[in-house]
Design a protein around this motif. Structure first.
Motif, PDB file in Angstrom:
ATOM      1  N   ASP B  74       0.828  -1.282  -0.198  1.00 27.47           N
ATOM      2  CA  ASP B  74      -0.043   0.144   0.157  1.00 27.47           C
ATOM      3  C   ASP B  74       0.931   1.272  -0.205  1.00 27.47           C
ATOM      4  OD1 ASP B  74      -1.784   1.898   0.085  1.00 27.47           O
ATOM      5  OD2 ASP B  74      -2.610   1.366   2.111  1.00 27.47           O
ATOM      6  N   SER B 103      -0.059  -2.709  -4.710  1.00 24.67           N
ATOM      7  CA  SER B 103      -1.037  -3.650  -4.742  1.00 24.67           C
ATOM      8  C   SER B 103      -2.236  -3.403  -3.803  1.00 24.67           C
ATOM      9  CB  SER B 103      -0.449  -4.955  -4.151  1.00 24.67           C
ATOM     10  OG  SER B 103       0.032  -4.755  -2.726  1.00 24.67           O
ATOM     11  N   HIS B 104      -2.386  -2.208  -3.416  1.00 27.69           N
ATOM     12  CA  HIS B 104      -3.541  -1.653  -2.520  1.00 27.69           C
ATOM     13  C   HIS B 104      -4.039  -2.671  -1.487  1.00 27.69           C
ATOM     14  CE1 HIS B 104      -4.098   1.677  -5.461  1.00 27.69           C
ATOM     15  NE2 HIS B 104      -3.988   0.569  -6.419  1.00 27.69           N
ATOM     16  N   GLY B 105      -2.947  -3.335  -0.952  1.00 28.42           N
ATOM     17  CA  GLY B 105      -3.340  -4.137   0.146  1.00 28.42           C
ATOM     18  C   GLY B 105      -4.118  -5.424  -0.133  1.00 28.42           C
ATOM     19  N   ASP B 106      -4.249  -5.647  -1.195  1.00 28.97           N
ATOM     20  CA  ASP B 106      -5.408  -6.742  -1.955  1.00 28.97           C
ATOM     21  C   ASP B 106      -4.592  -7.852  -2.523  1.00 28.97           C
ATOM     22  OD1 ASP B 106      -6.904  -8.360  -3.275  1.00 28.97           O
ATOM     23  OD2 ASP B 106      -8.338  -6.579  -3.524  1.00 28.97           O
ATOM     24  N   VAL B 107      -4.625  -9.062  -2.209  1.00 29.27           N
ATOM     25  CA  VAL B 107      -4.012 -10.124  -2.399  1.00 29.27           C
ATOM     26  C   VAL B 107      -4.026 -10.430  -4.047  1.00 29.27           C
ATOM     27  CG1 VAL B 107      -3.383 -12.694  -2.155  1.00 29.27           C
ATOM     28  CG2 VAL B 107      -4.263 -11.446  -0.331  1.00 29.27           C
ATOM     29  N   MET B 109      -4.842  -8.263  -6.313  1.00 30.43           N
ATOM     30  CA  MET B 109      -4.122  -6.987  -7.032  1.00 30.43           C
ATOM     31  C   MET B 109      -2.700  -7.224  -6.756  1.00 30.43           C
ATOM     32  SD  MET B 109      -6.529  -3.707  -6.859  1.00 30.43           S
ATOM     33  CE  MET B 109      -5.547  -3.180  -8.171  1.00 30.43           C
ATOM     34  N   GLN B 110      -2.416  -7.848  -5.734  1.00 28.06           N
ATOM     35  CA  GLN B 110      -0.763  -8.070  -5.474  1.00 28.06           C
ATOM     36  C   GLN B 110      -0.231  -8.860  -7.011  1.00 28.06           C
ATOM     37  OE1 GLN B 110       1.286  -8.566  -1.922  1.00 28.06           O
ATOM     38  NE2 GLN B 110       1.513 -10.802  -2.570  1.00 28.06           N
ATOM     39  N   ARG B 130       1.921  -8.100   1.222  1.00 31.32           N
ATOM     40  CA  ARG B 130       0.622  -7.842   1.771  1.00 31.32           C
ATOM     41  C   ARG B 130       0.950  -8.771   3.007  1.00 31.32           C
ATOM     42  NH1 ARG B 130      -4.725  -8.003   3.355  1.00 31.32           N
ATOM     43  NH2 ARG B 130      -4.586 -10.133   3.617  1.00 31.32           N
ATOM     44  N   THR B 133       0.630 -12.696   3.186  1.00 25.45           N
ATOM     45  CA  THR B 133       0.824 -12.926   2.115  1.00 25.45           C
ATOM     46  C   THR B 133       2.041 -13.909   1.601  1.00 25.45           C
ATOM     47  OG1 THR B 133      -0.028 -11.030   1.349  1.00 25.45           O
ATOM     48  CG2 THR B 133       0.393 -12.583  -0.553  1.00 25.45           C
TER      49      THR B 133
END
Lengths: 355, 355
Positions: B74, B103-107, B109-110, B130, B133
Motif C-alpha cells: 500500500d 497492490s492496494h493491500g489486496d492479494v 491485486m498483488q 501484504r 501473503t
DNA sequence: CTGAAAGCGCTTACAG
DNA sequence: CTGAAAGCGCTTACAG
C-alpha cells in the motif's frame, strides 16, 4: 528479457500452428484481420505456451516504450505516497508503467533524474518540481504538478481556494486573531495557501505568519514554536499550511496545557495519514489527488499521441493545461468556536462536525 | 522511443564518421577494442549529435531491460517513502530503473501488479508483501522484504531485536507495567516487534496488548484507545509497534491531561517523519533502510546475473538470503523514568537523552 | 483472410 | 584495430 524466459514468442506460436507470425500478431492484437476461429486457436496456443509479449521488441518496432516517468522533489515528503499512488493508478489505466525518480530536493539531481528517465525511454513524465525550480527544456512531454501560480504548471490543487475555505471556516467560528504557520516563504504552494487563508478571514482579522524554517535556522531543528505565547497574546487559532506543522502546533499546545479546540483552534492541510487518528482529530483540507493525476496523465498522453504522427524534430516540453482542482474541507475536532469572543459576540456560527 | 526523438542513432554517428556501427558501439561501450583517438572522435560526435542510446534496441539484443519492479502492499503506508527512496537509490547505483506497482493491500491485486511488472519486462523485483501473503511462483528473481520470521524472506530489519531494545530501554527506566499497542495480530512484523519488547523487559514485568484493529472493529475507526484508564490502572509506559500508533497514544494522553513522559512514557517504531517534531519528541526505533535496500538489490542483481548465462527453463523465484539488519534506538523526550516507582526503588538508570 | 518481407537500434561473434 | 553480417521479437505496409 521476459520473453526469453519461457521461450514462447510469436514465432513459437506461429510454428506450432503452422501459420505466420504476422497472423499471430494480428490475431493477438485483435484488429480483426484474422478469422474468428483462427484467432481463437492462436489465443489458446498463446495461453498454453505462457506467451508474454516482449516489450523490447514492441518498443523497438513501434517507437513507444509504454513507460512514463515520475519525478519527485523528495520521496520522503509525506504527501508523496498520495501522489505516487494516484499517478501509478492513472497511468496503469492508460496502459503505462511508471518509473520513479527522486530528485532529493536538489536542482542538479532533478536534472539528472530527468535525464535518467529520458535514457530509459520514457514517453513523457510527470514532474513535481522542487520549490522554485523551473523545468528546463526536456526532450519529451512533461506535465508539471505544482501550484496554479507556478509558470508552466499543468495541473494542481487550487491551493489558494483551499486556503480560502480554511479562512472562511475560521471566520465562521469567530476567529479574528489567527497565527498562520508556514515553513518556507519561497514555496508557491505555501504562499497560495496563505493568501487564501487570509482572504477567507474577515477584513478586520489580525494575522501573523510564523515561518518554521526561519525559526529553526535560529533555534535549531525541532525547536519550540512558542505557540502558548501566541495564545497568551490573544490569538485563538493556528492555521498551518501542512498537517505536519499542524501536528507540531497541536502537540506543543497540549504539552503546554492548552486545550484544543476549547482554548485554541488548529487546522492543517493535506489530510495526511495521522490527521484522523490524533486526539483531537485534525481539521484539514484534502486535495483530490486522483483527479489531479487523471488530468496530468490525460494531458501527457494526449501530448504524446499528438507528437508521434508528424515527426517534428524536437517537440517535447511542458504541457500547459492549467487546471485547478478544487480542495475539500474536512472539519474534525481540532477546530471550534472562538470561546474568548463568544461572551460578547453572537455572530459565530458553530461549525458542523464530521468525524 | 527516445532515440527516435533527435534521430541520432549509432548509424547516424557511424556514417558521419565513415566508420561501422560496430566500431561506434564498441567505442561508446569502452571495451577497449577501438583505438584511443577514434574512440575520442566517436565520443565527440555522439555528444554533438545528442545521441541517447535506445533502451529498446539494447534490451532486445541483450535480453536485459535494465528495469526492476517494486511492489508495495500500500503506497499510502507512511513507511513507504523510506522504502521507495532507498530502493530507487540502490537500484540506480546498480544501473537499474525502478517501476512501481501498488497492490492496494489486496492479494489479488498483488498478483496482478506482479504480472504487470513481468509484462513490462522487469528483470527482477522487490516485494514488500501484504500481511500474511506468500509470494507464489514468479517468473523472475524476487527479493522479499518483510520480517525474518516470514518464510522466504530475503532481507529485513531485525524487528525482534529492535523490540528488544525498546523493552530494555523501558526496563532501564524502571517500567514494569507496560501496555503494548499493536494493530493487527496477523502481522509478522508486529509480532516480532512485540515479542522483542517483552523479551527486553524484566521477567517480573506485566504487559498487556491492545490491538487497535480489534478495538476499531467494535468502536469504529479513530475511536479512543482508553489509555488514560490504563494509567489509572497503574501502567506507566506505552510501547507502540509504529510511530503512528505512538502518536495516537501520545495525543490521547495529552488530551486527557496526562503529561508525557512525567506520568507516562510513550515509545514508537520506524522514526516516521513526525517523530522528531512532535512535543515531546518521540522515542523510537529506526531501521537502516539504505542497508536493507542494498542487500535486497545486491541479492537480486546477483540472482539475475546467475541465471542469464545458462538458459535454465524457469529459474525465477524468491531469492533467499535471510539477512537481518540491526535497528537503532533513538531516545527522545517521550520516554522517561518511572516516577511512580522512583520513590521506593533506586535501580532505575535514568535514560540518556538524544535530541 | 493469410503470408513473405522489411526494419526498428543495438551488440556480438567472426573475419580480416 | 576495424568491418560485414546476423539476429533479438515485434508490427506493418504490401501482395496474394
Amino acid at each position: 528479457m521476459n520473453s526469453g524466459r519461457t521461450g514462447a514468442n510469436l514465432t513459437a506460436i506461429a510454428s506450432a500452428l503452422n501459420v505466420s507470425t504476422a497472423t499471430v500478431s494480428n490475431a493477438l492484437s485483435g484488429k480483426g484481420r484474422v478469422s474468428a476461429e483462427l484467432t481463437e486457436k492462436v489465443r489458446q496456443k498463446a495461453a498454453e505456451l505462457g506467451y508474454v509479449p516482449s516489450v523490447a521488441g514492441r518498443a523497438l518496432r513501434t517507437g513507444k516504450s509504454g513507460v512514463l516517468g515520475l519525478v519527485l522533489p523528495d520521496i520522503a515528503n509525506p504527501l508523496f505516497p498520495q501522489i505516487a499512488q494516484a499517478i501509478e493508478k492513472a497511468a496503469a489505466a492508460a496502459g503505462y508503467g511508471v518509473l520513479i525518480a527522486d530528485s532529493h530536493g536538489d536542482v542538479a539531481m532533478q536534472t539528472q533524474a530527468i535525464n535518467r528517465l529520458i535514457e530509459r525511454g520514457v514517453e513523457g513524465m510527470v514532474v513535481v518540481p522542487r520549490r522554485g525550480t523551473r523545468i528546463g527544456t526536456v526532450d519529451c512531454p512533461v506535465a508539471v504538478i505544482d501550484s496554479p501560480s507556478t509558470p508552466g504548471n499543468t495541473v494542481s490543487a487550487d491551493h489558494w481556494e483551499g486556503g480560502h475555505q480554511v479562512g472562511r471556516h475560521l471566520a465562521e467560528l469567530g476567529h479574528d486573531r489567527v497565527v498562520i504557520i508556514g515553513n518556507n516563504p519561497d514555496s508557491n504552494v505555501q504562499n497560495d495557501r496563505i493568501g487564501g487563508i487570509r482572504s477567507g478571514l474577515t477584513n478586520a482579522a489580525h494575522t501573523e505568519i510564523v515561518w518554521i524554517s526561519a525559526l529553526e535556522k535560529q533555534n535549531g531543528a525541532g525547536c519550540p514554536l512558542g505557540v502558548a505565547d501566541k495564545v497568551a497574546q490573544g490569538f485563538t487559532a493556528f492555521a498551518a499550511v501542512s498537517d505536519l506543522h499542524a501536528l507540531r502546533v497541536l502537540t506543543e499546545l497540549q504539552r503546554d496545557g492548552i486545550n484544543v479546540p476549547e482554548q485554541a483552534t488548529v487546522t492543517g492541510f493535506d489530510d495526511l495519514i495521522w490527521a484522523p487518528v490524533v486526539t483531537p482529530a485534525l481539521t484539514t483540507i484534502r486535495m483530490d489527488m486522483a483527479r489531479i493525476a487523471d488530468v496530468a496523465i490525460t494531458a501527457l498522453v494526449r501530448s504524446i499521441d499528438m507528437e508521434s504522427p508528424d515527426n517534428s524534430p524536437v517537440s517535447g516540453g511542458v504541457v500547459a493545461d492549467i487546471s485547478k482542482v478544487v480542495m475539500e474541507l474536512i472539519v474534525r475536532h481540532s477546530s471550534g468556536p472562538n470561546n474568548k469572543k463568544q461572551a460578547n459576540n453572537k455572530t459565530s456560527t458553530a461549525g458542523e462536525r464530521t468525524s
